[in-house]
Design a protein around this motif. Structure first.
Motif, PDB file in Angstrom:
ATOM      1  N   VAL A 110      27.792  36.646  40.838  1.00  0.00           N
ATOM      2  CA  VAL A 110      29.066  37.130  40.860  1.00  0.00           C
ATOM      3  C   VAL A 110      30.216  36.620  40.129  1.00  0.00           C
ATOM      4  O   VAL A 110      31.226  37.369  40.239  1.00  0.00           O
ATOM      5  N   ILE A 111      29.701  35.530  39.637  1.00  0.00           N
ATOM      6  CA  ILE A 111      30.808  34.846  38.692  1.00  0.00           C
ATOM      7  C   ILE A 111      30.896  35.801  37.516  1.00  0.00           C
ATOM      8  O   ILE A 111      31.927  36.262  36.932  1.00  0.00           O
ATOM      9  N   ILE A 112      29.845  36.039  37.054  1.00  0.00           N
ATOM     10  CA  ILE A 112      29.583  36.945  35.730  1.00  0.00           C
ATOM     11  C   ILE A 112      30.241  38.207  36.105  1.00  0.00           C
ATOM     12  O   ILE A 112      31.044  38.722  35.096  1.00  0.00           O
ATOM     13  N   LEU A 113      29.861  38.962  37.238  1.00  0.00           N
ATOM     14  CA  LEU A 113      30.504  40.150  37.503  1.00  0.00           C
ATOM     15  C   LEU A 113      31.834  40.104  37.802  1.00  0.00           C
ATOM     16  O   LEU A 113      32.781  41.084  37.291  1.00  0.00           O
ATOM     17  N   SER A 114      32.600  38.859  38.188  1.00  0.00           N
ATOM     18  CA  SER A 114      34.033  38.804  38.436  1.00  0.00           C
ATOM     19  C   SER A 114      34.646  38.610  37.069  1.00  0.00           C
ATOM     20  O   SER A 114      35.767  39.220  36.898  1.00  0.00           O
ATOM     21  N   ILE A 115      34.051  37.894  36.164  1.00  0.00           N
ATOM     22  CA  ILE A 115      34.325  38.000  34.798  1.00  0.00           C
ATOM     23  C   ILE A 115      34.609  39.447  34.156  1.00  0.00           C
ATOM     24  O   ILE A 115      35.573  39.851  33.429  1.00  0.00           O
ATOM     25  N   CYS A 116      33.398  40.305  34.240  1.00  0.00           N
ATOM     26  CA  CYS A 116      33.371  41.417  33.756  1.00  0.00           C
ATOM     27  C   CYS A 116      34.565  42.266  34.427  1.00  0.00           C
ATOM     28  O   CYS A 116      35.221  43.272  33.706  1.00  0.00           O
ATOM     29  N   VAL A 117      34.643  42.149  35.831  1.00  0.00           N
ATOM     30  CA  VAL A 117      36.029  42.975  36.375  1.00  0.00           C
ATOM     31  C   VAL A 117      37.345  42.299  35.710  1.00  0.00           C
ATOM     32  O   VAL A 117      38.247  43.607  35.150  1.00  0.00           O
ATOM     33  N   ALA A 118      37.347  41.186  35.356  1.00  0.00           N
ATOM     34  CA  ALA A 118      38.558  40.566  34.852  1.00  0.00           C
ATOM     35  C   ALA A 118      38.959  41.403  33.343  1.00  0.00           C
ATOM     36  O   ALA A 118      39.696  41.689  32.988  1.00  0.00           O
ATOM     37  N   LEU A 119      37.733  41.348  32.452  1.00  0.00           N
ATOM     38  CA  LEU A 119      37.794  41.859  31.341  1.00  0.00           C
ATOM     39  C   LEU A 119      38.150  43.279  31.093  1.00  0.00           C
ATOM     40  O   LEU A 119      38.967  43.704  30.392  1.00  0.00           O
ATOM     41  N   GLN A 120      37.549  43.870  32.089  1.00  0.00           N
ATOM     42  CA  GLN A 120      37.763  45.354  32.279  1.00  0.00           C
ATOM     43  C   GLN A 120      39.291  45.567  32.555  1.00  0.00           C
ATOM     44  O   GLN A 120      39.827  46.579  32.066  1.00  0.00           O
ATOM     45  N   LEU A 121      39.947  44.724  33.411  1.00  0.00           N
ATOM     46  CA  LEU A 121      41.334  44.990  33.628  1.00  0.00           C
ATOM     47  C   LEU A 121      42.239  44.527  32.630  1.00  0.00           C
ATOM     48  O   LEU A 121      43.220  45.302  32.316  1.00  0.00           O
ATOM     49  N   LEU A 122      41.618  43.793  31.915  1.00  0.00           N
ATOM     50  CA  LEU A 122      42.736  43.327  30.670  1.00  0.00           C
ATOM     51  C   LEU A 122      42.170  44.291  29.485  1.00  0.00           C
ATOM     52  O   LEU A 122      42.795  44.310  28.377  1.00  0.00           O
ATOM     53  N   GLY A 123      41.252  45.355  29.750  1.00  0.00           N
ATOM     54  CA  GLY A 123      41.045  46.406  28.498  1.00  0.00           C
ATOM     55  C   GLY A 123      40.051  45.726  27.495  1.00  0.00           C
ATOM     56  O   GLY A 123      40.201  46.465  26.259  1.00  0.00           O
ATOM     57  N   VAL A 124      39.442  44.807  27.568  1.00  0.00           N
ATOM     58  CA  VAL A 124      38.613  44.032  26.598  1.00  0.00           C
ATOM     59  C   VAL A 124      37.344  45.083  26.232  1.00  0.00           C
ATOM     60  O   VAL A 124      36.771  45.500  25.379  1.00  0.00           O
ATOM     61  N   PHE A 125      36.868  45.789  27.452  1.00  0.00           N
ATOM     62  CA  PHE A 125      35.557  46.834  27.481  1.00  0.00           C
ATOM     63  C   PHE A 125      35.635  47.225  28.624  1.00  0.00           C
ATOM     64  O   PHE A 125      36.360  47.420  29.549  1.00  0.00           O
TER      65      PHE A 125
END
Length: 125
Positions: A110-125
């Motif tokens: 869930v930490i990794i998924l949360s990081i993915c969510v944050a990166l998506q919100l930042l527009g990284v991927f």
């Protein structure tokens, strides 16, 4: 006259707070037993779960916003591991708490998924 009153309040309140703090520190209950090893293990299992629960809950919520199925599976893994961890610890042998080590799959997931969510919100991927 008013300025004196403000100075007295600023001096009095911190003094009262420190006095109250010293009184409170004298009456904390004994967290562990000198005689009962099983009680200590049960107490420690409970404390360890409460220490990690707030962070897990935040990461679980963030991950579930975008990845609900993955987050629910990882959450089920983490929750079942906490039962295994506690039941192993409740035996009185702290080494048996390692039965719940598989919970790190759910926690780190869930930490990794949360990081993915944050990166998506930042527009990284």
């Amino acid at each position: 006259m008013m300025s004196r009153h403000l100075i007295v309040q600023q001096i009095r309140f911190p003094t009262m707070w420190i006095f109250a703090l010293t009184i409170e520190l004298q009456y904390y209950p004994a967290m562990y037993s000198d005689k009962e090893q099983v009680f200590n293990c049960i107490q420690r299992a409970h404390q360890n779960t409460l220490e990690v629960y707030p962070q897990w809950l935040v990461f679980q919520t963030i991950a579930a916003l975008v990845y609900p199925l993955s987050a629910s599976v990882l959450g089920a893994i983490w929750v079942t591991s906490r039962f295994s961890y506690a039941w192993g610890y409740y035996t009185g042998d702290p080494a048996k708490r390692m039965n719940g080590v598989y919970g790190y799959i759910g926690y780190l997931g869930v930490i990794i998924l949360s990081i993915c969510v944050a990166l998506q919100l930042l527009g990284v991927f």
